[in-house]
Scaffold this motif. Structure first.
Motif, short mmCIF file in Angstrom:
data_model
loop_
_atom_site.label_atom_id
_atom_site.label_comp_id
_atom_site.label_asym_id
_atom_site.label_seq_id
_atom_site.Cartn_x
_atom_site.Cartn_y
_atom_site.Cartn_z
N ASP A 36 7.40 -97.24 -72.01
CA ASP A 36 8.69 -96.26 -72.39
C ASP A 36 9.22 -96.71 -73.63
OD1 ASP A 36 9.66 -98.83 -71.79
OD2 ASP A 36 11.44 -97.97 -70.36
N GLY A 37 8.58 -97.22 -74.59
CA GLY A 37 9.17 -97.75 -75.86
C GLY A 37 8.26 -98.92 -76.23
N SER A 39 8.31 -102.13 -79.75
CA SER A 39 8.94 -102.48 -81.16
C SER A 39 7.72 -102.34 -82.03
CB SER A 39 9.34 -104.05 -80.96
OG SER A 39 8.02 -104.81 -80.63
N SER A 58 13.58 -91.35 -85.67
CA SER A 58 13.47 -91.73 -84.38
C SER A 58 12.47 -90.83 -83.66
CB SER A 58 14.64 -91.69 -83.52
OG SER A 58 15.38 -90.32 -83.77
N GLY A 62 9.13 -92.23 -81.46
CA GLY A 62 9.07 -91.65 -80.04
C GLY A 62 7.75 -90.87 -79.92
N THR A 65 5.03 -93.60 -80.14
CA THR A 65 5.00 -94.43 -78.61
C THR A 65 4.19 -93.44 -77.69
OG1 THR A 65 7.24 -95.42 -79.16
CG2 THR A 65 6.38 -95.48 -76.78
#
Length: 109
Positions: A36-37, A39, A58, A62, A65
């Motif tokens: 879910d994400g 770094s 962002s 997203g 990811t």
């Protein structure tokens, strides 16, 4: 989606999100185990090979990811994992001039 399609979409995303003067874009990503994400570190090199970092919006992070989680899932589903274990981080390099992408995968021990 095929592995090649995922690579193409990741490359296009980085091309769109990176600085216009970028000749090479390097992203170091560590995905969360939950998918879910993650770094990220975003760097680029300009035409005289000076490096700097950049901060994409962002939405791009997203979308990246989602693509990396899908790519990792592709590797798991197709038995392409190292010792049966999915990769946890990677370094994506996009050579803008040559339009070539490479991804180096890292595995936690």
């Amino acid at each position: 989606m095929s592995e090649q399609e995922l690579y193409q979409r990741i490359g296009q995303l980085l091309l769109d999100a990176g600085p216009s003067e970028a000749r090479k874009i390097v992203v170091r990503a560590r995905l969360f185990a939950e998918g879910d994400g993650g770094s990220y570190e975003f760097d680029y090199f300009d035409k005289v090979n000076h490096s700097s970092w950049f901060d994409p919006d962002s939405r791009a992070v997203g979308d990246l990811t989602e693509l990396l989680v899908e790519l990792r899932g592709f590797y798991v589903e197709n038995g392409l994992c190292h010792n049966g274990k999915a990769w946890s981080s990677c370094a994506v390099t996009l050579d803008v001039k040559e339009m070539k992408i490479s991804i180096d995968y890292n595995y936690d021990d």
